[in-house]
Enzyme design. Sequence first.
Site, PDB file in Angstrom:
ATOM      1  N   ALA A   1       7.600  10.663  -1.094  1.00  0.00           N
ATOM      2  CA  ALA A   1       6.548  11.968  -1.563  1.00  0.00           C
ATOM      3  C   ALA A   1       6.001  11.854  -2.915  1.00  0.00           C
ATOM      4  CB  ALA A   1       7.480  12.955  -1.484  1.00  0.00           C
TER       5      ALA A   1
ATOM      6  N   GLY B   1       9.704   9.489   1.946  1.00  0.00           N
ATOM      7  CA  GLY B   1       8.477   9.929   2.906  1.00  0.00           C
ATOM      8  C   GLY B   1       7.858   8.544   3.532  1.00  0.00           C
TER       9      GLY B   1
ATOM     10  N   GLU C   1       9.909   7.549   6.008  1.00  0.00           N
ATOM     11  CA  GLU C   1      10.166   8.548   7.231  1.00  0.00           C
ATOM     12  C   GLU C   1       8.768   8.333   8.089  1.00  0.00           C
ATOM     13  OE1 GLU C   1      11.106  11.595   4.357  1.00  0.00           O
ATOM     14  OE2 GLU C   1      12.808  12.246   5.670  1.00  0.00           O
TER      15      GLU C   1
ATOM     16  N   GLU D   1      16.467   9.354  -1.789  1.00  0.00           N
ATOM     17  CA  GLU D   1      16.193  11.129  -2.213  1.00  0.00           C
ATOM     18  C   GLU D   1      17.479  11.361  -3.049  1.00  0.00           C
ATOM     19  OE1 GLU D   1      15.026   9.864   0.432  1.00  0.00           O
ATOM     20  OE2 GLU D   1      13.135  10.728   1.157  1.00  0.00           O
TER      21      GLU D   1
HETATM   22  N1  CAA Z   1       5.480   9.992  -6.532  1.00  0.00           N
HETATM   23  C1  CAA Z   1       4.660  10.399  -7.780  1.00  0.00           C
HETATM   24  N2  CAA Z   1       4.247   9.284  -8.735  1.00  0.00           N
HETATM   25  C2  CAA Z   1       5.066   8.184  -8.431  1.00  0.00           C
HETATM   26  C3  CAA Z   1       6.162   7.943  -7.312  1.00  0.00           C
HETATM   27  C4  CAA Z   1       6.065   8.988  -6.429  1.00  0.00           C
HETATM   28  N3  CAA Z   1       6.996   8.852  -5.379  1.00  0.00           N
HETATM   29  N4  CAA Z   1       6.440   6.747  -7.485  1.00  0.00           N
HETATM   30  C5  CAA Z   1       5.720   6.141  -8.442  1.00  0.00           C
HETATM   31  N5  CAA Z   1       4.847   7.026  -9.120  1.00  0.00           N
HETATM   32  C6  CAA Z   1       4.090   6.981 -10.225  1.00  0.00           C
HETATM   33  C7  CAA Z   1       5.021   6.462 -11.287  1.00  0.00           C
HETATM   34  O1  CAA Z   1       5.382   7.579 -12.139  1.00  0.00           O
HETATM   35  C8  CAA Z   1       4.104   5.738 -12.335  1.00  0.00           C
HETATM   36  O2  CAA Z   1       3.118   6.402 -12.934  1.00  0.00           O
HETATM   37  P1  CAA Z   1       2.546   6.133 -14.356  1.00  0.00           P
HETATM   38  O3  CAA Z   1       2.185   4.742 -14.264  1.00  0.00           O
HETATM   39  O4  CAA Z   1       1.432   7.047 -14.501  1.00  0.00           O
HETATM   40  O5  CAA Z   1       3.762   6.262 -15.343  1.00  0.00           O
HETATM   41  C9  CAA Z   1       3.654   4.935 -11.168  1.00  0.00           C
HETATM   42  O6  CAA Z   1       3.851   5.510  -9.870  1.00  0.00           O
HETATM   43  C10 CAA Z   1       4.083   3.337 -11.126  1.00  0.00           C
HETATM   44  O7  CAA Z   1       5.426   3.666 -10.836  1.00  0.00           O
HETATM   45  P2  CAA Z   1       6.607   2.746 -11.477  1.00  0.00           P
HETATM   46  O8  CAA Z   1       6.060   2.276 -12.907  1.00  0.00           O
HETATM   47  O9  CAA Z   1       7.829   3.035 -11.128  1.00  0.00           O
HETATM   48  O10 CAA Z   1       6.319   1.197 -10.678  1.00  0.00           O
HETATM   49  P3  CAA Z   1       7.083   0.124 -10.033  1.00  0.00           P
HETATM   50  O11 CAA Z   1       6.130  -1.037  -9.595  1.00  0.00           O
HETATM   51  O12 CAA Z   1       7.938  -0.212 -11.366  1.00  0.00           O
HETATM   52  O13 CAA Z   1       8.004   0.789  -9.023  1.00  0.00           O
HETATM   53  C11 CAA Z   1       8.397   2.124  -6.861  1.00  0.00           C
HETATM   54  C12 CAA Z   1       7.335   1.303  -7.852  1.00  0.00           C
HETATM   55  C13 CAA Z   1       9.708   1.232  -6.581  1.00  0.00           C
HETATM   56  C14 CAA Z   1       7.928   2.535  -5.931  1.00  0.00           C
HETATM   57  C15 CAA Z   1       9.057   3.213  -8.001  1.00  0.00           C
HETATM   58  O14 CAA Z   1       7.672   3.902  -8.514  1.00  0.00           O
HETATM   59  C16 CAA Z   1       9.820   4.169  -7.267  1.00  0.00           C
HETATM   60  O15 CAA Z   1      10.981   4.053  -6.955  1.00  0.00           O
HETATM   61  N6  CAA Z   1       9.392   5.294  -6.802  1.00  0.00           N
HETATM   62  C17 CAA Z   1       9.937   6.750  -6.350  1.00  0.00           C
HETATM   63  C18 CAA Z   1      10.477   6.241  -4.900  1.00  0.00           C
HETATM   64  C19 CAA Z   1      11.072   7.305  -4.388  1.00  0.00           C
HETATM   65  O16 CAA Z   1      12.057   7.987  -5.060  1.00  0.00           O
HETATM   66  N7  CAA Z   1      10.805   8.166  -3.267  1.00  0.00           N
HETATM   67  C20 CAA Z   1      11.421   9.120  -2.583  1.00  0.00           C
HETATM   68  C21 CAA Z   1      10.340  10.400  -3.066  1.00  0.00           C
HETATM   69  S1  CAA Z   1      11.277  11.696  -2.387  1.00  0.00           S
HETATM   70  C22 CAA Z   1      10.672  11.847  -0.756  1.00  0.00           C
HETATM   71  O17 CAA Z   1      10.078  10.849  -0.445  1.00  0.00           O
HETATM   72  C23 CAA Z   1      11.354  12.979   0.081  1.00  0.00           C
HETATM   73  C24 CAA Z   1      10.802  13.023   1.558  1.00  0.00           C
HETATM   74  O18 CAA Z   1      11.760  13.188   2.335  1.00  0.00           O
HETATM   75  C25 CAA Z   1       9.491  13.449   1.719  1.00  0.00           C
END
Ligand code: CAA
Length: 702
Positions: A63, A102, A105, A125
């Site tokens: 998400a 997501g 999902e 999550e």
């Molecule tokens: N939403 C919004 N922004 C996100 C994001 C997300 N899910 N994931 C990453 N970003 C953004 C970061 O804030 C970062 O932004 P900036 O460059 O402006 O700081 C940019 O994307 C790059 O992210 P990273 O620096 O973390 O990049 P990375 O290559 O080191 O890691 C990643 C990539 C493994 C995807 C890591 O970003 C990550 O773990 N993201 C979160 C994943 C997550 O928790 N997803 C679950 C979300 S909750 C959900 O999905 C609920 C549901 O059931 C629908």
Amino acid sequence: MAEAVSLSISDNIAVVTIDSPPVNAMAQNVRAGLKQAFTDLKGRKDVKAVVIGCKGRTFVAGADIGEFDTGIAAPGYHEVLGLIEDCAFPVVAAVHGTALGGGMEITLASHYRVAHEAARFGLPELTLGIIPGAGGTQRLPRLIPLEAAIDLMLSSKPMPAAKAQELGLVDAVVTGDIIEGGIAFARELAARGAAPRRTRDQAVRGAENAAELFAAKRAQVAKTMRNRQSPLALLDAVEGAVKLPFDEGLKAESAISDKLVPATEARALRHLFFADREVRRIPGLAANVKARPVTRVGIVGAGTMGGGISMCYANAGVPVTLLDAKQEALDRGMATIRKNYERSVSRGSLKQEQLEQRMQLITPTLDYAALGSADLVIEAVFENMALKKEIFAKLDKVVRKGAIIGTNTSTLDIDEIAAVTGRPEDVVGLHFFSPANVMQLLEIVHAKRTSPDVLVTALETAKQIKKTGVVAKVCYGFIGNRMMDPYAREAEHCLLEGATPEQVDGALQNFGMAMGILAVFDMAGVDIGYLTRLERKHLLPDDPSFYRPDTMLNERGWLGQKAGRGYYRYDSARKRTPDPEVIELLWEEGKRLGIERRQPGEQEILERCLYSMINEGARLLEEGIALRASDIDVVYTSGYGFPRYRGGPMFYADSVGLKKIYDRILEFRSTLDPQYWTPAPLLEKLALAGSSFAAWQAGRKN
Ligand code: CAA
């Protein structure tokens, strides 16, 4: 169609491509694009199968986390995923990078899953204080065994493609281009006239002993994830998959998820998600400032710190030259490094050949000239100004022009150290935490003359060794240790007032600190703080009770675990038990000092430790030592065991309410020693205005 998603059809195979940098998060435009694409596909006669894939570095990483605070705009997750699952043609998710939250999902609502060999699948999550709210808790246990599904969600750790295939989640693992791999798989499905295989129609796998399983998992969570609501809520949601028909399970999941999203736990963890990334941005730094490359590193001092830092770089594949003044110290340092790696090998987290490769990357030396080719040299010797100055003068002579010289000091004035070199602009503080190869935090200290590109290099090198670098300006203790000072002072004073070490540590641990501070002192050595206080004696308050317990233990040689006793007693396995002699000694001392025996309770202990620390945090912000309140939160959660689910001390302060904290500080001023309980002007200003640290920070950005 929204441009984040495109649809193309060729030879009866439709390809839905998501292209929304940086991580294809499932924001509103992506959801709208997917809705459009799957609506367009309805009733198509020229399509036999559909592939969903992503451009860029990863499949959908979840998400859009920012949207949880602003509200989820239409179309919602269920509507979009329902369209995918309902699709009349087989839908194949083609996954590279990480399919998270997501994103995962989406793959669960698809009918088949093809993964690149390096892809990973996860539902992290809980790290955000929420549960998979787009069907993950209902669909995953229909695809992989119930227990494996629960463990994946509880651990938040993504699993590799091979494991996902073994468990039945992934149908095929491919090498090479993932979209091509997905299309090839879709063609095979089309050729054999395969029908959609909808997850919702399948039974939950491995649910025979579900009641026992859930009871065991609830007991595990109660023990290992204390004070948190999302893990138990997750188990309730997954239990719905076992007990309820799919549609009802989905509704129950949504109801649980909706409650969690606005709760403090989830807000705290979202705050840290962005705070952990915000630390890399330095206000006022020109965008064109580039980091200097760091391909060879020199470390001065082969003790615990120097050895740990050497391991960080060797782990990142960077050659290290490790210098010490004495052969004996060097041999001991190298042996300790090998022993640490051997422990990893015996635990199975490192292969023997990796151990050898890493050891080969570290070259011991007694000769300063061997540091001549390093891009970065980090001094990590004993905390003594004269010694550090001597070393910096030597380094200035041998280190090549353009190289960076870092000091691992935790307390000393870096401007003074830098001044002995002819290049103070190349000097920066790099404050690692012990054990350096394990701890996440790196405080980067921006000295007066540190040049912008050196600062940027320090942030980059933190990333290179997988650490969270947080920038602080020069002051005694920087961010972390300066705030620790009042926190521990209060903890120790409570002992003189009649609390036991167990009560003090218990209060802190019940709050969620990884360890109580007195147990930390015993582990690190009670002499560490004592010796730094001796060095700064002339600067300390005129108060005989100030850190008196520490002094008393030092006078008796009760230095903690290494001595078998400190605040507690330790057996040969370092198991701790209360020490009645210490308790009595400190109470007697309290009496001798005329301190009232008030036996502070758990709430008071907590408030005194935390509020004094928060007050100091407000001072750090005023003085510009910390750039942002959220940086302080990152320091404390990544380096000091502050519970992430409380967001760090400054977020926690906001969640309690600054006025409440301010009022309590005023009460402490009248009941305790007033010299320690003056509200910081910033705290006072924000509290009286009904404001918060978050609002203050946001105001400065604009
Ligand atoms: N939403 C919004 N922004 C996100 C994001 C997300 N899910 N994931 C990453 N970003 C953004 C970061 O804030 C970062 O932004 P900036 O460059 O402006 O700081 C940019 O994307 C790059 O992210 P990273 O620096 O973390 O990049 P990375 O290559 O080191 O890691 C990643 C990539 C493994 C995807 C890591 O970003 C990550 O773990 N993201 C979160 C994943 C997550 O928790 N997803 C679950 C979300 S909750 C959900 O999905 C609920 C549901 O059931 C629908």
